[in-house]
Design a protein around this motif. Structure first.
Motif, mmCIF file in Angstrom:
data_model
loop_
_atom_site.group_PDB
_atom_site.id
_atom_site.type_symbol
_atom_site.label_atom_id
_atom_site.label_comp_id
_atom_site.label_asym_id
_atom_site.label_seq_id
_atom_site.Cartn_x
_atom_site.Cartn_y
_atom_site.Cartn_z
ATOM 1 N N THR A 213 48.148 29.112 36.902
ATOM 2 C CA THR A 213 47.652 29.587 35.604
ATOM 3 C C THR A 213 46.149 29.826 35.666
ATOM 4 O OG1 THR A 213 49.413 28.447 34.420
ATOM 5 C CG2 THR A 213 47.437 28.996 33.146
ATOM 6 N N LEU A 214 45.428 28.898 36.286
ATOM 7 C CA LEU A 214 43.972 29.033 36.394
ATOM 8 C C LEU A 214 43.581 30.218 37.274
ATOM 9 C CD1 LEU A 214 43.083 25.248 36.654
ATOM 10 C CD2 LEU A 214 42.362 26.813 34.821
ATOM 11 N N LEU A 215 44.289 30.421 38.370
ATOM 12 C CA LEU A 215 43.975 31.555 39.246
ATOM 13 C C LEU A 215 44.292 32.888 38.561
ATOM 14 C CD1 LEU A 215 45.196 30.221 42.714
ATOM 15 C CD2 LEU A 215 42.846 30.390 41.857
ATOM 16 N N GLN A 216 45.380 32.921 37.806
ATOM 17 C CA GLN A 216 45.701 34.141 37.051
ATOM 18 C C GLN A 216 44.642 34.408 35.986
ATOM 19 O OE1 GLN A 216 49.664 33.092 35.778
ATOM 20 N NE2 GLN A 216 50.620 34.045 37.565
ATOM 21 N N ALA A 217 44.186 33.350 35.341
ATOM 22 C CA ALA A 217 43.129 33.498 34.330
ATOM 23 C C ALA A 217 41.837 33.983 34.980
ATOM 24 C CB ALA A 217 42.903 32.174 33.604
ATOM 25 N N ALA A 218 41.505 33.428 36.135
ATOM 26 C CA ALA A 218 40.292 33.862 36.845
ATOM 27 C C ALA A 218 40.398 35.334 37.221
ATOM 28 C CB ALA A 218 40.074 32.995 38.081
ATOM 29 N N THR A 219 41.569 35.763 37.638
ATOM 30 C CA THR A 219 41.784 37.175 37.968
ATOM 31 C C THR A 219 41.561 38.054 36.749
ATOM 32 O OG1 THR A 219 43.366 36.591 39.702
ATOM 33 C CG2 THR A 219 43.467 38.839 38.848
ATOM 34 N N ARG A 220 42.091 37.634 35.596
ATOM 35 C CA ARG A 220 41.901 38.419 34.366
ATOM 36 C C ARG A 220 40.430 38.450 33.966
ATOM 37 N NH1 ARG A 220 46.597 35.576 33.136
ATOM 38 N NH2 ARG A 220 45.502 34.140 31.734
ATOM 39 N N VAL A 221 39.726 37.334 34.121
ATOM 40 C CA VAL A 221 38.295 37.294 33.779
ATOM 41 C C VAL A 221 37.524 38.246 34.686
ATOM 42 C CG1 VAL A 221 36.225 35.843 33.785
ATOM 43 C CG2 VAL A 221 38.347 34.983 32.764
ATOM 44 N N ILE A 222 37.817 38.230 35.972
ATOM 45 C CA ILE A 222 37.136 39.140 36.900
ATOM 46 C C ILE A 222 37.474 40.586 36.555
ATOM 47 C CG2 ILE A 222 37.082 39.942 39.298
ATOM 48 C CD1 ILE A 222 37.330 36.973 40.132
ATOM 49 N N ARG A 223 38.734 40.851 36.232
ATOM 50 C CA ARG A 223 39.138 42.212 35.875
ATOM 51 C C ARG A 223 38.378 42.695 34.640
ATOM 52 N NH1 ARG A 223 44.647 41.726 34.561
ATOM 53 N NH2 ARG A 223 45.104 41.374 36.749
ATOM 54 N N ASP B 131 44.337 44.960 41.955
ATOM 55 C CA ASP B 131 43.415 43.847 41.803
ATOM 56 C C ASP B 131 42.700 43.484 43.093
ATOM 57 O OD1 ASP B 131 43.776 43.474 39.106
ATOM 58 O OD2 ASP B 131 45.349 41.966 39.352
ATOM 59 N N THR B 132 43.248 43.856 44.224
ATOM 60 C CA THR B 132 42.673 43.443 45.498
ATOM 61 C C THR B 132 41.233 43.913 45.636
ATOM 62 O OG1 THR B 132 44.843 43.491 46.508
ATOM 63 C CG2 THR B 132 42.972 43.509 47.994
ATOM 64 N N GLU B 133 40.975 45.162 45.295
ATOM 65 C CA GLU B 133 39.626 45.701 45.441
ATOM 66 C C GLU B 133 38.642 44.972 44.539
ATOM 67 O OE1 GLU B 133 37.452 50.001 44.989
ATOM 68 O OE2 GLU B 133 39.504 49.919 45.720
ATOM 69 N N LEU B 134 38.996 44.799 43.292
ATOM 70 C CA LEU B 134 38.126 44.124 42.343
ATOM 71 C C LEU B 134 37.900 42.672 42.746
ATOM 72 C CD1 LEU B 134 36.605 44.166 39.638
ATOM 73 C CD2 LEU B 134 38.763 43.592 38.527
ATOM 74 N N LEU B 135 38.973 41.985 43.076
ATOM 75 C CA LEU B 135 38.846 40.582 43.462
ATOM 76 C C LEU B 135 38.071 40.424 44.755
ATOM 77 C CD1 LEU B 135 42.391 39.256 42.571
ATOM 78 C CD2 LEU B 135 40.244 38.611 41.487
ATOM 79 N N SER B 136 38.304 41.305 45.710
ATOM 80 C CA SER B 136 37.589 41.221 46.981
ATOM 81 C C SER B 136 36.088 41.372 46.780
ATOM 82 C CB SER B 136 38.090 42.290 47.943
ATOM 83 O OG SER B 136 39.450 42.091 48.208
ATOM 84 N N THR B 137 35.702 42.282 45.923
ATOM 85 C CA THR B 137 34.286 42.468 45.629
ATOM 86 C C THR B 137 33.711 41.222 44.981
ATOM 87 O OG1 THR B 137 34.623 44.835 45.380
ATOM 88 C CG2 THR B 137 32.631 43.915 44.387
ATOM 89 N N ALA B 138 34.441 40.654 44.038
ATOM 90 C CA ALA B 138 33.966 39.452 43.356
ATOM 91 C C ALA B 138 33.898 38.257 44.295
ATOM 92 C CB ALA B 138 34.878 39.125 42.172
ATOM 93 N N LEU B 139 34.756 38.237 45.306
ATOM 94 C CA LEU B 139 34.810 37.093 46.213
ATOM 95 C C LEU B 139 33.920 37.256 47.445
ATOM 96 C CD1 LEU B 139 38.643 36.437 46.048
ATOM 97 C CD2 LEU B 139 36.833 35.172 44.888
ATOM 98 N N ALA B 140 33.278 38.390 47.589
ATOM 99 C CA ALA B 140 32.425 38.638 48.752
ATOM 100 C C ALA B 140 31.383 37.545 48.983
ATOM 101 C CB ALA B 140 31.752 39.995 48.632
ATOM 102 N N PRO B 141 30.809 36.931 47.943
ATOM 103 C CA PRO B 141 29.817 35.877 48.195
ATOM 104 C C PRO B 141 30.344 34.689 48.993
ATOM 105 C CG PRO B 141 29.682 36.619 45.920
ATOM 106 C CD PRO B 141 30.893 37.270 46.531
#
Length: 184
Positions: A13-23, A103-113
């Motif tokens: 649930t938390l990971l799905q929420a984090a994905t939505r927040v990043i999106r 979502d992969t592209e968006l999440l990958s960019t957010a996770l680059a750090p």
């Protein structure tokens, strides 16, 4: 008294929420926003992911798992269509690499750090070690197998680093060339 859900479900649930927040908000992920989006207290979030880095690492692992699942499905489809011939895994890798999930592209960019956090990198590298072993075990000469995988990885990485990107025609030509390297 409200019944608690299993910890694995809470983490999902938390990971799905984090994905939505990043999106919605891009890479500016805050733990408060994730907790709110998940409908869980910040303390509950911190129980599962004590820091933002832990949450981002879990998201990165989820991305690796998602990619691996997509790759397994593409590999199964390749085998069903063309048989379990040398290069089948790499053909699947090429197809998945050239058609990334939304979502992969968006999440990958957010996770680059995460790449700048040396303590977290070895675990993430270990989770992706299958890329090397599976490519090499695909029945093609090892050098060719690694060249194909690295070309796909380079295309993806270059895009995320803001390097000049190929046109659609150039991408199609590259994809066809890489696929030709996998055929007997």
């Amino acid at each position: 008294m409200a019944k608690r859900q299993p910890p694995e479900l809470t983490r999902t649930t938390l990971l799905q929420a984090a994905t939505r927040v990043i999106r919605t908000h891009g890479a500016t992920l805050s733990l408060d926003a994730v907790a709110r989006e998940a409908g869980i207290s910040k303390g509950g979030l911190l129980h599962h992911y004590p820091t933002k880095d832990h949450l981002l690492t879990a998201l990165a692992h989820a991305l690796v798992d998602q990619f691996r699942d997509e790759l397994r499905a593409a590999h199964a489809s390749e085998i069903a269509t063309h048989g379990d011939t040398p290069g089948a895994w790499l053909r699947a890798y090429i197809h998945v690499s050239f058609t990334p999930a939304q979502d992969t592209e968006l999440l990958s960019t957010a996770l680059a750090p995460i790449a700048t956090l040396p303590d977290l990198l070895p675990d993430l590298q270990a989770a992706q070690a299958f890329l090397i072993t599976d490519a090499q075990a695909d029945g093609l000469p090892p050098g060719r197998a690694h060249a194909i995988r690295l070309a796909c990885d380079g295309l993806w990485t270059g895009h995320h680093l803001g390097l000049p990107d190929l046109t659609n025609e150039q991408r199609a030509a590259l994809k066809e060339e890489l696929l030709s390297w996998t055929r007997p």
